[in-house]
Structures are given as structure tokens and as C-alpha cells.
Design an enzyme around this catalytic site. Structure first.
Site, PDB file in Angstrom:
ATOM      1  N   LEU A   2       3.929 -31.220  13.221  1.00 12.85           N
ATOM      2  CA  LEU A   2       4.061 -29.880  13.789  1.00 12.85           C
ATOM      3  C   LEU A   2       2.668 -29.412  14.184  1.00 12.85           C
ATOM      4  O   LEU A   2       1.734 -29.492  13.380  1.00 12.85           O
ATOM      5  CB  LEU A   2       4.642 -28.900  12.765  1.00 12.85           C
ATOM      6  N   ASP A   3       2.514 -28.911  15.416  1.00 13.72           N
ATOM      7  CA  ASP A   3       1.222 -28.401  15.863  1.00 13.72           C
ATOM      8  C   ASP A   3       0.766 -27.262  14.960  1.00 13.72           C
ATOM      9  O   ASP A   3       1.601 -26.548  14.385  1.00 13.72           O
ATOM     10  CB  ASP A   3       1.318 -27.897  17.304  1.00 13.72           C
TER      11      ASP A   3
END
Length: 310
Positions: free
Chosen positions: A48-49
Site C-alpha cells: 500500500l502506498d
């Protein structure tokens, strides 16, 4: 001859379904959980960024062997697209590369969505983990090198416009398969609508087979650090883990006895008998007394182990 080094940490195994906060990296989250649990090994199932929040399944110990089965699962994201600007990273972090005064109507947005459902061709963002000639695309992009990333097919099962709170933003929900870039969806929406766009909010709410209710906020884990007694603290943390087998719930399941479990742990096949026994499966998992023993293949009346668990 020197003895092999004993792994540091506890041989704890299981899944922690983290509710990752914004501005906290996936690698940072894995390191934090490994330290909290004093685990020998840890890994995550799908990056996940930092600007994204939500479900980040983290595997501890032997559960890391089941990461590929979670990586391949369906995912659900809620995301916000801001219109009027395309950015180098396709999200808020990047520099503006294109801009427009045009804004789409709600109906115009709804009209394009059916073209993004099903098996579609998608070009990953320049800032992505895709490898180009052995190097990550984001590393090349940070060096100012524009590279041509080939398109690839991804699966979109469901795409819904949730709301258009104002002319500049729209909220969506998407259920998609492995390898889908939500940032690329925002980029492509903006280009097709002629107004440009980028992600300004992103939250992952589901990674198969784990439900949203399983998520544990990072703050809840950090709060347990206040427990001074280490055994008590670790017991409280362990109570939040999901059994390793949960990651394999989509596979056929074989219940075996202790003798069969011993054979599998030695790397040997076992006979599969009984009216209800599977005839042939490329992948299945076996448990004994409720504990995961092995992942393997069923064929010619045998279960042959491919991955064995402690």
C-alpha cells in the site's frame, strides 16, 4: 564445521490484518510488526502506498509461505479522484504534468465506467514497482528517465461511482484482481474525460480472504507497548492473530492423522483414501489437529507435499 545459526525471535506464525494509516510505509509496517511480535520472519501481501490507508495483511513466521495465495486474491478499494490535474505519480505526491479547466458531469463519469469493467488493458504508472530491464520503474522515474511500460491485462469485477461531492472530485469503489493499479484508473478516467485526474484519497477495505472487520488499527497495537510485562504483552498481541490456514480457505482441505502428518513433515507423500477424497488437485492443504501441516498436490491417490510447515 560451525553449527547453523538459530533464527532470532519467536517462532510465532499467523496473520495480522493491519489497518495501515496514511504516511506509514508498507515496509515500515512490516518492520514494526516484526519487532512488536519478536517474530523470526515477517512479510506483507500487497504493498500500500504511504498515501493510502487500510488493509495490509502481514504474515508472521511460517505464514509467510502463504503470502502468494493472498497476493492473488481479490481486493476492494475506495478512492477519490481530483479532476483538473494529471501528476507524475498519478497521486498527490507528484508534480503536475497536465492541467485543464474542464470538469466532467456526473453523467459523463457514469457513461465511461462500463468500459473499465471486465478484463481491461492497463498501463502501470511510471512510479510503480514494475521491472524494466531489471530495474524498478519508480527508480528510473526518480532519476528523471521516462520509460515505456508495456500494457497488461487486469481484471475489474465491479466499479461504482459513490458520490460527486463537488465539481472537482468524485468518489469510487472498485473490486479488482491482482496487479491492478487504482492510480492508473484515475489517470485514464481523466484522459478519457478530457479533464485529467489523479488520486487524492485511497483506502483498501478488503483483501481476499480477509474481511474488513478483521483489521486492527496500528494505534491499538502501539498501545499494547504500555504493558510492561513482556509475556502479558505478547499474549495480548498473539490474541489478535488470525490462523495461518485462513489464507488458504479457497483451496481444497484435507484432514489427516498424526502418522500422516509425520510423513508429510519428512517430505514424503501420503495416500488419499475415502469416498469424499479429492481425485486430483493442483493445490490443496492438509491439517492435523487443526494445525497446518503442508500445502501440496493431489494426484494418483496421493497427496504430495510442496511446502511443509513447522
Amino acid at each position: 564445521m560451525s553449527k547453523p545459526r538459530k533464527p532470532k525471535g519467536r517462532p510465532i506464525s499467523g496473520w495480522l490484518i493491519l489497518d495501515k494509516p496514511v504516511d506509514f510505509g508498507s515496509t515500515e509496517a512490516v518492520s514494526k510488526l516484526k519487532w512488536l511480535y519478536k517474530a523470526q520472519k515477517a512479510g506483507h501481501a500487497g504493498t500500500l502506498d504511504p498515501l493510502a490507508s487500510g488493509m495490509l495483511p502481514i504474515a508472521l513466521g511460517d505464514a509467510t509461505k502463504t503470502v502468494p495465495y493472498v497476493m492473488d486474491g481479490r481486493k476492494i478499494y475506495e478512492f477519490t479522484v481530483s479532476w483538473g490535474e494529471e501528476r507524475a505519480t498519478d497521486d498527490l505526491e507528484g508534480d503536475v504534468t497536465q492541467s485543464s479547466e474542464k470538469r466532467p458531469s456526473e453523467q459523463q463519469i457514469r457513461d465511461i465506467l462500463p468500459r473499465y469493467i471486465g478484463t481491461i488493458s492497463q498501463v502501470p504508472p511510471q512510479f510503480s514497482a514494475i521491472k524494466i530491464a531489471g530495474e524498478r520503474a519508480y527508480d528510473l522515474a526518480r532519476d528523471g528517465e521516462a520509460v515505456e511500460i508495456p500494457s497488461r491485462e487486469v481484471e475489474i469485477f465491479r466499479l461504482t461511482l459513490l458520490a460527486c461531492p463537488d465539481a472537482n472530485t468524485a468518489h469510487f469503489e472498485v473490486e479488482c484482481g491482482k496487479g491492478t493499479y487504482v492510480r492508473a484508473l484515475a489517470r485514464d478516467f481523466g484522459r478519457e474525460l478530457g479533464c485529467y485526474g489523479h488520486i487524492s484519497g485511497l483506502r483498501r477495505t478488503f483483501v481476499a480472504p480477509f474481511a474488513e472487520e478483521a483489521m486492527v488499527p496500528l494505534a491499538n497495537l502501539v498501545a499494547l507497548e504500555a504493558i510492561e510485562d513482556m509475556d502479558e504483552r505478547l499474549a495480548a498481541l498473539d490474541a489478535l492473530l488470525i490462523d495461518t490456514c485462513e489464507a488458504l480457505s479457497a483451496l481444497p482441505h484435507l484432514v489427516i492423522n498424526d502418522d500422516q502428518a509425520h510423513r508429510l513433515k519428512m517430505g514424503n507423500p501420503i495416500l488419499v483414501r475415502g469416498r469424499d477424497a479429492p481425485i486430483a488437485e493442483s493445490e490443496a492443504y492438509a491439517t492435523a489437529r487443526g494445525r497446518l501441516i503442508a500445502i501440496g498436490e493431489i494426484g494418483q491417490g496421493e497427496f504430495r507435499p510442496k511446502r511443509v510447515f513447522a
